[in-house]
Design an enzyme around this catalytic site. Structure first.
Site, short mmCIF file in Angstrom:
data_model
loop_
_atom_site.label_atom_id
_atom_site.label_comp_id
_atom_site.label_asym_id
_atom_site.label_seq_id
_atom_site.Cartn_x
_atom_site.Cartn_y
_atom_site.Cartn_z
CB CYS A 48 -0.93 -81.72 20.67
SG CYS A 48 -1.12 -80.06 21.33
CG HIS A 59 -4.72 -84.07 21.01
ND1 HIS A 59 -4.43 -83.74 22.31
CD2 HIS A 59 -4.53 -82.93 20.28
CE1 HIS A 59 -4.08 -82.46 22.37
NE2 HIS A 59 -4.14 -81.95 21.15
CG ASN A 85 -4.99 -78.92 23.23
OD1 ASN A 85 -4.29 -79.80 23.73
ND2 ASN A 85 -4.84 -78.52 21.98
#
Ligand code: ACO
Length: 326
Positions: A116, A250, A280
């Site tokens: 990520c 993020h 996500n």
């Protein structure tokens, strides 16, 4: 070129697959609820890549949009860096597939793997390529088909992720001091592997495995590590919290994003939040959020943007940029 070279963000693009899966859709196939998912994560829906649609396909959609926004021909691109954890194949790299699909025949291409945090890592690598004068026009992409490594029997992870891609074009300039990528700071601590990992791999089990996460422990690390990396990036750029026009974090969990906003003392409206719409998407989430705020006119040339991300590894980092060209 003469003078100090800077890396300008001259174009952005993004892509979400057509198929949408809402929280209610998930509640139809596993023991969960829209209320639980929204309250714990801020997520309302995620996009799922179609059968046969690969990470490279998502990446190409986002890349074409970014190249057009930069006003370039694809032949002008001289490097492609893709952050992904869900490559089309073990090899060649997804970047090589994208290079072929785009017809970017003048570009060398490779993938970066930092889960990520991948987009922040890829941005740093692309900036270094430009500043070391190895490349002048670099396509930086975050692209994932993350839902393909989910265990759909595990409600603690299956509800959190989605598929998507985002891209930026970085261009070298020697007459735009204090524009473009101003600083970036990257960190890794491999001792935290077991907090977030995939239980398979080429050299271990021979298959791709599924995501495993100790969500509450990752949560505990997230705010502290995101804020220390942003502090490091601010210090490196000689800037203060107040100088940030937009926080583009993020997009993993709205509670992490809100905690960061409060820690920075930023007005809520200066934080770009898109997690509700796509969940996500790992390395794709920052460029997806960035492009959303560029498209709707919030982010304008000259604005200072802070990027920050944490992911499996653990890997984390932050970057600061003055957006656009003077
Ligand atoms: N639906 C309904 N109930 C659920 C679900 C679900 N999908 N998942 C878990 N639960 C239950 C649990 O079983 C538990 O029940 P119990 O109390 O009866 O045992 C209860 O909900 C609470 O579970 P917790 O895991 O303690 O829930 P928590 O409040 O920690 O929220 C979450 C879980 C959302 C994963 C949270 O820990 C989190 O967001 N962590 C950060 C994870 C993250 O953002 N990772 C990504 C960053 S890194 C990257 O992007 C790869």
């Amino acid at each position: 070129m003469s003078g100090a070279v800077t890396s300008l963000i001259t174009g952005t693009g993004s892509y979400l697959p057509e198929k949408v899966m809402t929280n209610d859709d998930l509640a139809g196939v596993m023991e969960t609820s829209d209320e639980w998912i929204r309250k714990r994560t801020g997520i309302a829906q995620r996009h799922i890549a179609a059968e046969g649609e690969k990470t490279s396909d998502l990446a190409c959609h986002a890349a074409r949009e970014a190249i057009t926004a930069a006003g370039l021909d694809v032949e002008a691109i001289d490097a492609i860096v893709i952050a992904t954890t869900t490559p089309d194949d073990t090899f060649p790299s997804t970047a090589a597939s994208v290079q072929a699909k785009l017809g970017a025949t003048n570009a060398f291409a490779f993938d970066v793997q930092a889960v990520c945090a991948g987009f922040v890592y890829a941005l740093d690598v692309a900036d270094a390529l430009i500043k070391s004068q190895k490349a002048e026009k670099v396509l930086v992409i975050g692209a994932e088909t993350f839902t393909r490594i989910l265990d759909w029997e595990d409600r603690t992870t299956a509800v959190l992720f989605g598929d998507g891609a985002g891209a930026v074009v970085l261009e070298a300039s020697n007459n735009a001091p204090d524009w473009g990528i101003l600083s970036s700071c990257l960190f890794t601590d491999g001792r935290f592997r077991d907090l977030l990992y995939v239980d398979g791999g080429v050299s271990s089990t021979g298959d791709v495995g599924h995501v495993r996460m100790k969500g509450n422990e990752v949560f505990r690390h997230a705010v502290e590590k995101l804020s220390s990396s942003l502090d490091a990036a601010l210090k490196s750029a000689g800037l203060k919290d107040d100088d940030i026009d937009w926080l583009v974090p993020h997009q993993a969990n709205i509670r992490i994003i809100d905690s960061m906003q409060k820690k920075l003392g930023m007005p809520s409206e200066k934080v770009v939040r898109t997690v509700s719409q796509h969940a996500n998407t790992s390395a794709a989430s920052i460029p997806l959020a960035l492009n959303a705020a560029v498209q709707d006119g919030r982010i304008q040339p000259g604005h200072i943007i802070a990027f920050e991300a944490i992911g499996g590894g653990l890997t984390w980092g932050a970057a600061l940029a003055r957006f656009g060209r003077p």
